[in-house]
Motif scaffolding. Structure first.
Motif, PDB file in Angstrom:
ATOM      1  N   HIS A  84       0.811  -1.217   0.000  1.00  0.00           N
ATOM      2  CA  HIS A  84       0.000   0.000   0.000  1.00  0.00           C
ATOM      3  C   HIS A  84       0.847   1.272   0.000  1.00  0.00           C
ATOM      4  O   HIS A  84       0.301   2.369   0.158  1.00  0.00           O
ATOM      5  CB  HIS A  84      -0.918   0.002   1.230  1.00  0.00           C
ATOM      6  CG  HIS A  84      -1.926  -1.091   1.206  1.00  0.00           C
ATOM      7  ND1 HIS A  84      -3.194  -0.918   0.714  1.00  0.00           N
ATOM      8  CD2 HIS A  84      -1.847  -2.389   1.577  1.00  0.00           C
ATOM      9  CE1 HIS A  84      -3.868  -2.047   0.803  1.00  0.00           C
ATOM     10  NE2 HIS A  84      -3.066  -2.964   1.320  1.00  0.00           N
ATOM     11  N   THR A 132       0.953  -0.266   5.287  1.00  0.00           N
ATOM     12  CA  THR A 132      -0.425   0.173   5.532  1.00  0.00           C
ATOM     13  C   THR A 132      -0.475   1.589   6.105  1.00  0.00           C
ATOM     14  O   THR A 132      -1.547   2.184   6.153  1.00  0.00           O
ATOM     15  CB  THR A 132      -1.152  -0.807   6.472  1.00  0.00           C
ATOM     16  OG1 THR A 132      -0.427  -0.894   7.697  1.00  0.00           O
ATOM     17  CG2 THR A 132      -1.260  -2.192   5.829  1.00  0.00           C
ATOM     18  N   LYS A 158      -2.011   3.406   3.424  1.00  0.00           N
ATOM     19  CA  LYS A 158      -3.267   2.838   2.919  1.00  0.00           C
ATOM     20  C   LYS A 158      -4.329   3.927   2.776  1.00  0.00           C
ATOM     21  O   LYS A 158      -4.483   4.778   3.640  1.00  0.00           O
ATOM     22  CB  LYS A 158      -3.742   1.755   3.888  1.00  0.00           C
ATOM     23  CG  LYS A 158      -5.050   1.100   3.509  1.00  0.00           C
ATOM     24  CD  LYS A 158      -5.447   0.097   4.608  1.00  0.00           C
ATOM     25  CE  LYS A 158      -6.825  -0.450   4.384  1.00  0.00           C
ATOM     26  NZ  LYS A 158      -7.877   0.544   4.567  1.00  0.00           N
ATOM     27  N   HIS A 189      -8.847   1.271  -0.113  1.00  0.00           N
ATOM     28  CA  HIS A 189      -8.073   0.023  -0.223  1.00  0.00           C
ATOM     29  C   HIS A 189      -8.692  -1.030   0.687  1.00  0.00           C
ATOM     30  O   HIS A 189      -9.131  -0.721   1.788  1.00  0.00           O
ATOM     31  CB  HIS A 189      -6.619   0.234   0.199  1.00  0.00           C
ATOM     32  CG  HIS A 189      -5.826   1.074  -0.725  1.00  0.00           C
ATOM     33  ND1 HIS A 189      -4.549   1.466  -0.431  1.00  0.00           N
ATOM     34  CD2 HIS A 189      -6.099   1.612  -1.938  1.00  0.00           C
ATOM     35  CE1 HIS A 189      -4.061   2.196  -1.412  1.00  0.00           C
ATOM     36  NE2 HIS A 189      -4.990   2.313  -2.328  1.00  0.00           N
TER      37      HIS A 189
END
Length: 136
Positions: free
Chosen positions: A27, A113, A116, A120
């Motif tokens: 991500h 993340t 992110k 997502h």
């Protein structure tokens, strides 16, 4: 595993003969640039198990970074095939969308993340990490 793949126009083709070292979704912001906004889904293979069988990839590495990732892509259609990362110098990170048969892919981890986006998706139960997972 034995697998083949390539770019959208067919000018660049590769083959793989070896087991995936990892399967992931990344991500990070850099991957979002390269996918058009989504996380990158990729499998990591030993460099010795990956080879181009037709065509030569174009490459791009940011000149403002000390140890940039080197991205491989087709200069004709622009398809990103994968990348070589200084954090995994003996590996090729291959984008799942370029495989002729993608059915083998099952992500084992979600990384970066911290970048992110709200749109997502991370599957329930998939291990997720703010940054890169360090191999021991």
């Amino acid at each position: 595993m034995k697998a083949t793949g390539g770019c959208y126009c067919g000018a660049l083709r590769y083959s793989i003969d070896g087991a995936a070292e990892a399967m992931l979704q990344c991500h990070c912001r850099e991957c979002q640039y390269n996918t058009g906004g989504n996380p990158n889904v990729a499998a990591v293979f030993a460099l010795e198990d990956f080879r181009y069988i037709s065509g030569e990839p174009s490459t791009f590495a940011r000149s403002d970074l000390d140890t940039p990732v080197v991205r491989h892509f087709c200069s004709n259609c622009g398809t990103g095939i994968g990348s070589r990362s200084p954090s995994r110098p003996n590996s090729m990170i291959v984008k799942i969308g370029t495989f002729d048969d993608q059915s083998f892919f099952k992500p084992q981890v979600a990384i970066f993340t911290c970048d992110k986006q709200p749109y997502h998706h991370i599957a329930e139960g998939l291990p997720a990490f703010d940054k890169r997972v360090v191999k021991s």
